[in-house]
Design a protein around this motif. Sequence first.
Motif, mmCIF file in Angstrom:
data_model
loop_
_atom_site.group_PDB
_atom_site.id
_atom_site.type_symbol
_atom_site.label_atom_id
_atom_site.label_comp_id
_atom_site.label_asym_id
_atom_site.label_seq_id
_atom_site.Cartn_x
_atom_site.Cartn_y
_atom_site.Cartn_z
ATOM 1 N N ALA A 122 -1.665 -3.075 -6.452
ATOM 2 C CA ALA A 122 -2.566 -2.916 -5.319
ATOM 3 C C ALA A 122 -3.678 -1.970 -5.724
ATOM 4 N N SER A 123 -4.751 -1.958 -4.951
ATOM 5 C CA SER A 123 -5.856 -1.034 -5.215
ATOM 6 C C SER A 123 -6.338 -0.452 -3.894
ATOM 7 N N SER A 124 -6.929 0.723 -3.967
ATOM 8 C CA SER A 124 -7.385 1.408 -2.761
ATOM 9 C C SER A 124 -8.621 2.231 -3.080
ATOM 10 N N VAL A 125 -9.695 2.016 -2.338
ATOM 11 C CA VAL A 125 -10.891 2.844 -2.463
ATOM 12 C C VAL A 125 -10.652 4.148 -1.713
ATOM 13 N N GLY A 126 -11.053 5.256 -2.312
ATOM 14 C CA GLY A 126 -10.876 6.548 -1.673
ATOM 15 C C GLY A 126 -11.415 7.657 -2.548
ATOM 16 N N MET A 150 0.839 -1.190 0.000
ATOM 17 C CA MET A 150 0.000 0.000 0.000
ATOM 18 C C MET A 150 0.871 1.236 0.000
ATOM 19 N N ALA A 151 0.324 2.299 -0.578
ATOM 20 C CA ALA A 151 1.098 3.526 -0.678
ATOM 21 C C ALA A 151 1.437 4.071 0.697
ATOM 22 N N ASN A 152 2.622 4.648 0.803
ATOM 23 C CA ASN A 152 3.014 5.360 2.007
ATOM 24 C C ASN A 152 3.873 6.535 1.587
ATOM 25 N N GLU A 153 4.357 7.274 2.552
ATOM 26 C CA GLU A 153 5.070 8.508 2.254
ATOM 27 C C GLU A 153 6.335 8.269 1.438
ATOM 28 N N GLY A 154 6.925 7.081 1.539
ATOM 29 C CA GLY A 154 8.137 6.800 0.803
ATOM 30 C C GLY A 154 7.899 6.033 -0.482
ATOM 31 N N ASN A 155 6.674 5.803 -0.837
ATOM 32 C CA ASN A 155 6.336 5.008 -2.005
ATOM 33 C C ASN A 155 6.481 5.839 -3.272
ATOM 34 N N THR A 156 7.213 5.323 -4.256
ATOM 35 C CA THR A 156 7.383 6.038 -5.515
ATOM 36 C C THR A 156 6.631 5.355 -6.648
ATOM 37 N N SER A 157 5.725 4.441 -6.339
ATOM 38 C CA SER A 157 4.950 3.756 -7.364
ATOM 39 C C SER A 157 4.031 4.740 -8.076
ATOM 40 N N LEU A 158 3.711 4.423 -9.334
ATOM 41 C CA LEU A 158 2.764 5.218 -10.102
ATOM 42 C C LEU A 158 1.377 4.618 -9.922
ATOM 43 N N TRP A 159 0.426 5.461 -9.538
ATOM 44 C CA TRP A 159 -0.947 5.039 -9.330
ATOM 45 C C TRP A 159 -1.872 5.818 -10.267
ATOM 46 N N VAL A 160 -2.984 5.219 -10.635
ATOM 47 C CA VAL A 160 -3.985 5.890 -11.466
ATOM 48 C C VAL A 160 -5.313 5.872 -10.730
ATOM 49 N N PHE A 161 -6.071 6.950 -10.846
ATOM 50 C CA PHE A 161 -7.374 7.042 -10.185
ATOM 51 C C PHE A 161 -8.485 6.742 -11.178
ATOM 52 N N ALA A 168 -8.114 3.788 -6.674
ATOM 53 C CA ALA A 168 -6.752 4.006 -7.154
ATOM 54 C C ALA A 168 -6.097 2.649 -7.390
ATOM 55 N N TYR A 169 -5.399 2.528 -8.524
ATOM 56 C CA TYR A 169 -4.710 1.287 -8.871
ATOM 57 C C TYR A 169 -3.214 1.562 -9.018
ATOM 58 N N GLU A 170 -2.416 0.667 -8.477
ATOM 59 C CA GLU A 170 -0.972 0.752 -8.649
ATOM 60 C C GLU A 170 -0.601 0.171 -10.006
ATOM 61 N N ILE A 171 0.017 0.974 -10.852
ATOM 62 C CA ILE A 171 0.403 0.537 -12.190
ATOM 63 C C ILE A 171 1.708 -0.237 -12.117
ATOM 64 N N THR A 172 1.710 -1.426 -12.672
ATOM 65 C CA THR A 172 2.903 -2.264 -12.669
ATOM 66 C C THR A 172 3.305 -2.559 -14.107
ATOM 67 N N GLY A 173 4.395 -1.980 -14.554
ATOM 68 C CA GLY A 173 4.909 -2.284 -15.882
ATOM 69 C C GLY A 173 4.481 -1.292 -16.949
ATOM 70 N N GLU A 174 5.286 -1.208 -17.994
ATOM 71 C CA GLU A 174 5.033 -0.293 -19.099
ATOM 72 C C GLU A 174 3.811 -0.688 -19.920
ATOM 73 N N CYS A 175 3.518 -1.979 -19.980
ATOM 74 C CA CYS A 175 2.377 -2.427 -20.780
ATOM 75 C C CYS A 175 1.075 -1.826 -20.256
ATOM 76 N N ALA A 176 0.912 -1.811 -18.943
ATOM 77 C CA ALA A 176 -0.303 -1.255 -18.357
ATOM 78 C C ALA A 176 -0.418 0.235 -18.649
ATOM 79 N N LEU A 177 0.689 0.951 -18.564
ATOM 80 C CA LEU A 177 0.658 2.388 -18.833
ATOM 81 C C LEU A 177 0.351 2.665 -20.293
ATOM 82 N N ARG A 178 0.943 1.901 -21.194
ATOM 83 C CA ARG A 178 0.648 2.076 -22.621
ATOM 84 C C ARG A 178 -0.816 1.771 -22.915
#
Length: 240
Positions: free
Chosen positions: A27-31, A1-12, A72-82
């Motif tokens: 990972a995913s998070s409702v908010g 899950m995201a925290n202050e030190g997390n550098t993952s890219l997430w999409v809403f 919010a979804y944590e994006i994993t990999g370039e394929c998902a972003l493309r």
Amino acid sequence: MANEGNTSLWVFGYGSLCWHPGFQFGASSVGYIKNYVRRFWQGNSTHRGVPGKPGRVATLIEEPEGWTWGVAYEITGECALRYLERREVSLGGYNTTVTNFYPRDASRPPFPVLLYLATPASAEWAGQAPLHEIATQVVQSSGPSGHNVEYVLRLAEFMRRHVPEGYDEHLATLETLVRMRIKENNLCLSTLMGEAPVDHLSHQNQPDHHNQEAQPQEERRDTFQYSAKLPPKKLRCLNV
């Protein structure tokens, strides 16, 4: 899950990404996000409509003190972003920005998320209209991804089931009007709704969870599928 030190890219996700993300995520998070409200002011002729007869899909409008609930979804990999760039930008006509996301669990700190939204300068911008006119347009529109009715009703059902605290008057009123139009025109709801998507949140008791390379989702009738597979055919009801 995201925290202050997390550098993952997430999409809403606040529209079809809620109930049909279509890509593998970590990972995913409702908010919710602040200072935006959901409105069906974006036209669409690639997913839920066709050229000359566009459907209506959700976008976000800036509004001080406004808020919009979603996932919010944590994006994993370039394929998902493309995949997202093609689905939302190339085909959907959305622009990108970044805003803060506030998890439902208030003990978790907010974190930045990628946001896809349309503006009056966007391709296929439809703009503000009376909700009864938007409902009529929705009922009369269909595209490569399915009927526009499915988009509205599945989003409303998702919010009711997974985010009951995120009541959205615009969405709720539109859902009511769309259901009225379906009844008035004696249309078959199961035909309009198509194949049921995989409920990627229901298998967890906690609203915020790790998806661990989410299980492959049931493929849909999209032109922007993550992978290709024809859905099984089922009998449809007919009104005569």
